[in-house]
Design a protein around this motif. Structure first.
Motif, mmCIF file in Angstrom:
data_model
loop_
_atom_site.group_PDB
_atom_site.id
_atom_site.type_symbol
_atom_site.label_atom_id
_atom_site.label_comp_id
_atom_site.label_asym_id
_atom_site.label_seq_id
_atom_site.Cartn_x
_atom_site.Cartn_y
_atom_site.Cartn_z
ATOM 1 N N ALA A 173 -43.111 53.667 123.767
ATOM 2 C CA ALA A 173 -43.691 54.897 122.998
ATOM 3 C C ALA A 173 -45.121 55.283 122.917
ATOM 4 C CB ALA A 173 -42.492 54.412 121.589
ATOM 5 N N HIS A 212 -39.891 57.272 128.968
ATOM 6 C CA HIS A 212 -39.706 57.667 127.813
ATOM 7 C C HIS A 212 -38.896 58.164 127.561
ATOM 8 C CE1 HIS A 212 -40.643 57.445 123.635
ATOM 9 N NE2 HIS A 212 -39.594 56.113 123.428
ATOM 10 N N GLN A 266 -35.318 57.023 129.993
ATOM 11 C CA GLN A 266 -35.038 55.645 128.803
ATOM 12 C C GLN A 266 -33.991 56.044 127.604
ATOM 13 O OE1 GLN A 266 -37.543 52.890 126.238
ATOM 14 N NE2 GLN A 266 -37.565 51.582 127.661
ATOM 15 N N GLN A 267 -34.934 56.962 126.638
ATOM 16 C CA GLN A 267 -34.099 57.186 125.423
ATOM 17 C C GLN A 267 -32.171 57.711 125.695
ATOM 18 O OE1 GLN A 267 -37.185 59.450 123.608
ATOM 19 N NE2 GLN A 267 -36.553 59.011 121.576
ATOM 20 N N THR A 303 -33.614 46.138 124.233
ATOM 21 C CA THR A 303 -34.372 48.250 124.419
ATOM 22 C C THR A 303 -32.880 48.708 123.881
ATOM 23 O OG1 THR A 303 -35.324 47.641 126.854
ATOM 24 C CG2 THR A 303 -34.795 50.152 125.641
ATOM 25 N N TYR A 351 -32.656 50.749 120.104
ATOM 26 C CA TYR A 351 -32.158 52.198 120.586
ATOM 27 C C TYR A 351 -30.842 51.979 119.425
ATOM 28 C CZ TYR A 351 -35.455 54.362 123.391
ATOM 29 O OH TYR A 351 -36.313 54.537 124.206
ATOM 30 N N LYS A 404 -32.820 52.608 115.611
ATOM 31 C CA LYS A 404 -33.092 53.506 114.949
ATOM 32 C C LYS A 404 -31.170 54.666 115.129
ATOM 33 C CE LYS A 404 -36.376 56.387 117.090
ATOM 34 N NZ LYS A 404 -37.465 57.113 117.890
ATOM 35 N N ARG A 405 -30.805 55.048 116.023
ATOM 36 C CA ARG A 405 -30.328 55.799 116.411
ATOM 37 C C ARG A 405 -28.674 55.442 114.470
ATOM 38 N NH1 ARG A 405 -25.288 57.158 120.509
ATOM 39 N NH2 ARG A 405 -24.493 55.386 119.775
#
Ligand SMILES: Nc1ncnc2c1ncn2[C@@H]1O[C@H](COP(=O)(O)OP(=O)(O)OP(=O)(O)O)[C@@H](O)[C@H]1O
Length: 343
Positions: free
Chosen positions: A161, A252, A255-256, A287, A291, A294-295
């Motif tokens: 990031a 990036h 990947q997201q 990874t 995520y 974060k989500r």
């Protein structure tokens, strides 16, 4: 103020380059939009301003200029006044603010102050004209700035990031993306040499900011000391470094998108399916966990701690749990990995 002398060109290869780029990305600066341009008076933002003035008719934009006087040196108020006169002579609305002493004492606080002021101006412009809100702030960042930022982030230590720095378009307020104002960098495909040439060919004035040569600012040292050495070893490296930043940006974003798809597949009623997660290589698992946290709105974890959880949920490991900050807890059973939150 240094002014160049060649005759003014209403259209040139530079105009065509930016124009075609905008036609290929119609959402970047939509036709008829109200644009607020951040102009320091340096060659990059003056080149941007000069090109946009000439392209304005083709795209139907309304343009306003904002200048931030950091109050860093004695000439700063003079630059603001001369820039104002130049803008008014070109029928552009001009706004400026002066920072209070101590408000902008390093690069980061100066940038933060500028983006705050710019956001306030877009809000004011939008409330004055609700049928034509101002949602775009433009800066003159170039591929050279992008290369410098990538090198600085690399040196400081950054993940994907951090390395995919300087997107062409991002919300101006990272804390509050709902502010709905986008920061746009139309000149990322142009180098600093290009902007110097544009200013010269379009007879645009340039105000030299003594702060740009202050070696206390790390970016200036990368610009003046690091990149020249790299360029002498590998000519053209700045452009290649900037191109890498662009590719990392895409990686990036990809990947997201892929992580979200994978998380949807791994989700079950009470969390994530541990058996499926455990099948993945440990780096992919780490990874996905990042995520997932974060989500879910959980605080982000240091890489070491994320890896620990990732190890602990691997094949054959016993159930366990870990308390995170702010009342969050991750726990893993035989079949699932769950996240709990207690106020
Ligand atoms: N004092 C300022 N007032 C308004 N905008 C600014 C100011 N400083 C920087 N910006 C905006 O941020 C962009 C990048 O800032 P940076 O400090 O890297 O610029 P710079 O190398 O000094 O660029 P420029 O040649 O345009 O001055 C500038 O191109 C400009 O759009």
């Amino acid at each position: 103020m240094a002014s160049s002398s060649s005759a003014q060109l209403p259209w040139s290869a530079w105009h065509a380059r930016l124009h075609h780029k905008l036609l290929a990305n119609p959402d970047l600066l939509p036709a008829e939009a109200s644009l607020l341009i951040a102009v320091s008076g340096g060659q990059d933002s003056m080149a941007l301003l000069g090109l946009l003035i000439d392209l304005q008719r083709k795209h139907g934009w309304s343009l306003e200029v904002w200048h931030g006087d950091h109050n860093w040196h004695q000439q700063s108020a003079t630059i603001a006044t001369e820039l104002k006169d130049w803008c008014e002579a070109h029928n552009l609305s001009f706004w400026s603010d002066q920072a209070k002493p101590g408000q902008t004492n390093n690069e980061a606080t100066a940038r933060h102050w500028r983006y705050e002021q710019l956001t306030l101006h877009t809000e004011r412009l939008s409330s004055n004209n609700p049928n034509h809100p101002c949602r775009y702030v433009l800066t003159g960042h170039t591929s050279s700035d992008r290369a410098e930022t990538l090198l600085l982030n690399l040196a400081r230590g950054a993940d994907l990031a951090g390395l995919s720095s300087m997107r062409q378009c991002r919300p101006i307020s990272k804390d509050n993306p709902r502010k709905n104002v986008q920061l746009i960098r139309p000149l990322l495909g142009f180098s600093r040499e290009d902007t110097a040439q544009i200013c010269s060919e379009l007879s645009l004035p340039i105000w030299l900011d003594p702060a740009n040569s202050n070696p206390d600012f790390s970016r200036n040292r990368v610009r003046q000391e690091v990149l020249p050495v790299l360029e002498s070893l590998h000519p053209g490296c700045s452009l290649r470094i900037a191109a890498l930043a662009e590719r990392l940006n895409h990686h990036h974003a990809d990947q997201q998108a892929i992580a979200m798809l994978a998380l949807n597949n791994l989700s079950k009623q009470n969390g994530l399916c541990r058996q499926d997660l455990a099948q993945l290589p440990i780096t992919a698992r780490t990874t996905l966990l990042a995520y997932w946290l974060k989500r879910s709105g959980a605080p982000s974890l240091p890489a070491v701690q994320l890896e620990q959880i990732s190890q602990s949920i691997g094949p054959g490991k016993p159930p366990g749990s870990l308390h995170l900050a702010q009342g969050w807890k991750v726990q893993w059973q035989r079949n699932s990995v769950q996240l709990e939150h207690h106020d």
